[in-house]
Design a protein around this motif. Structure first.
Motif, PDB file in Angstrom:
ATOM      1  N   MET A   1      17.440  24.775  -3.185  1.00  0.00           N
ATOM      2  CA  MET A   1      16.275  25.123  -2.706  1.00  0.00           C
ATOM      3  C   MET A   1      16.067  26.647  -2.588  1.00  0.00           C
ATOM      4  O   MET A   1      14.929  27.160  -3.073  1.00  0.00           O
ATOM      5  N   ARG A   2      17.123  27.288  -2.277  1.00  0.00           N
ATOM      6  CA  ARG A   2      17.195  28.617  -1.978  1.00  0.00           C
ATOM      7  C   ARG A   2      17.041  29.440  -3.354  1.00  0.00           C
ATOM      8  O   ARG A   2      16.469  30.357  -3.438  1.00  0.00           O
ATOM      9  N   GLN A   3      17.729  28.782  -4.257  1.00  0.00           N
ATOM     10  CA  GLN A   3      17.667  29.485  -5.780  1.00  0.00           C
ATOM     11  C   GLN A   3      16.234  29.390  -6.253  1.00  0.00           C
ATOM     12  O   GLN A   3      16.038  30.494  -6.999  1.00  0.00           O
ATOM     13  N   ARG A   4      15.275  28.528  -5.853  1.00  0.00           N
ATOM     14  CA  ARG A   4      13.994  28.344  -6.466  1.00  0.00           C
ATOM     15  C   ARG A   4      13.421  29.496  -6.034  1.00  0.00           C
ATOM     16  O   ARG A   4      12.443  30.242  -6.404  1.00  0.00           O
ATOM     17  N   TYR A   5      13.573  30.080  -4.479  1.00  0.00           N
ATOM     18  CA  TYR A   5      13.090  31.045  -4.070  1.00  0.00           C
ATOM     19  C   TYR A   5      13.375  32.215  -4.528  1.00  0.00           C
ATOM     20  O   TYR A   5      12.539  33.312  -4.680  1.00  0.00           O
ATOM     21  N   VAL A   6      14.476  32.511  -4.781  1.00  0.00           N
ATOM     22  CA  VAL A   6      15.226  33.600  -5.414  1.00  0.00           C
ATOM     23  C   VAL A   6      14.647  33.902  -6.817  1.00  0.00           C
ATOM     24  O   VAL A   6      14.037  35.069  -7.176  1.00  0.00           O
ATOM     25  N   GLY A  11      10.835  36.523 -10.126  1.00  0.00           N
ATOM     26  CA  GLY A  11       9.724  36.552 -11.225  1.00  0.00           C
ATOM     27  C   GLY A  11       8.413  37.240 -10.685  1.00  0.00           C
ATOM     28  O   GLY A  11       7.556  37.622 -11.420  1.00  0.00           O
ATOM     29  N   LEU A  12       8.273  37.212  -9.535  1.00  0.00           N
ATOM     30  CA  LEU A  12       7.024  37.855  -8.829  1.00  0.00           C
ATOM     31  C   LEU A  12       7.310  39.492  -9.003  1.00  0.00           C
ATOM     32  O   LEU A  12       6.281  39.940  -9.221  1.00  0.00           O
ATOM     33  N   VAL A  13       8.619  39.993  -8.821  1.00  0.00           N
ATOM     34  CA  VAL A  13       8.737  41.386  -8.970  1.00  0.00           C
ATOM     35  C   VAL A  13       8.455  41.693 -10.352  1.00  0.00           C
ATOM     36  O   VAL A  13       7.929  42.911 -10.598  1.00  0.00           O
ATOM     37  N   VAL A  14       8.906  40.879 -11.420  1.00  0.00           N
ATOM     38  CA  VAL A  14       8.898  41.178 -12.761  1.00  0.00           C
ATOM     39  C   VAL A  14       7.574  41.112 -13.073  1.00  0.00           C
ATOM     40  O   VAL A  14       7.063  42.042 -13.758  1.00  0.00           O
TER      41      VAL A  14
END
Length: 125
Positions: A1-6, A11-14
């Motif tokens: 779950m934590r990996q999805r948020y990371v 992805g948002l930063v890119v």
């Protein structure tokens, strides 16, 4: 779950970085140039040494070569929100020193010479 948020955050930063860089690559619409012409005048002028070459890239491009690089307006007004334009530079000079502006032209003094700067769509104007 934590990996999805990371991954989502990365992805948002890119995506945000791409949106910031993409508008400068868009070359749609008519080009605009800043042209510089030496003039003999006692008109108020902005001292070029008080301007940053990074902030006023079109002004300095015109002072160096007589004409700046082309600026293309982007579609839907999107590019103007993310990138610097000659219109932004002239507006900033107008706000900073309104006496150095006359209509759509700006006067800049560099090394004792006064230059009349104008935004045009024809580079030879």
């Amino acid at each position: 779950m934590r990996q999805r948020y990371v991954l989502l955050l990365v992805g948002l930063v890119v995506l945000l970085l791409a949106v910031g860089a993409l508008p400068s690559l868009l070359k749609s619409g008519d080009p605009y140039y800043v042209t510089a012409t030496e003039v003999e005048t006692d008109h108020a002028a902005v001292a070029a040494e008080n301007l940053s070459e990074r902030r006023y890239e079109y002004v300095f491009g015109a002072l160096e070569d007589g004409r700046s690089a082309a600026y293309y307006e982007g579609p839907f007004g999107l590019k103007e929100s993310f990138s610097n334009s000659p219109f932004d530079e002239f507006s900033a000079i107008r706000t900073w020193n309104g006496e150095a502006v006359e209509g759509d032209t700006v006067y800049v003094r560099r090394n004792g010479t006064v230059y009349r700067l104008a935004i045009t769509q024809t580079p030879d104007a």
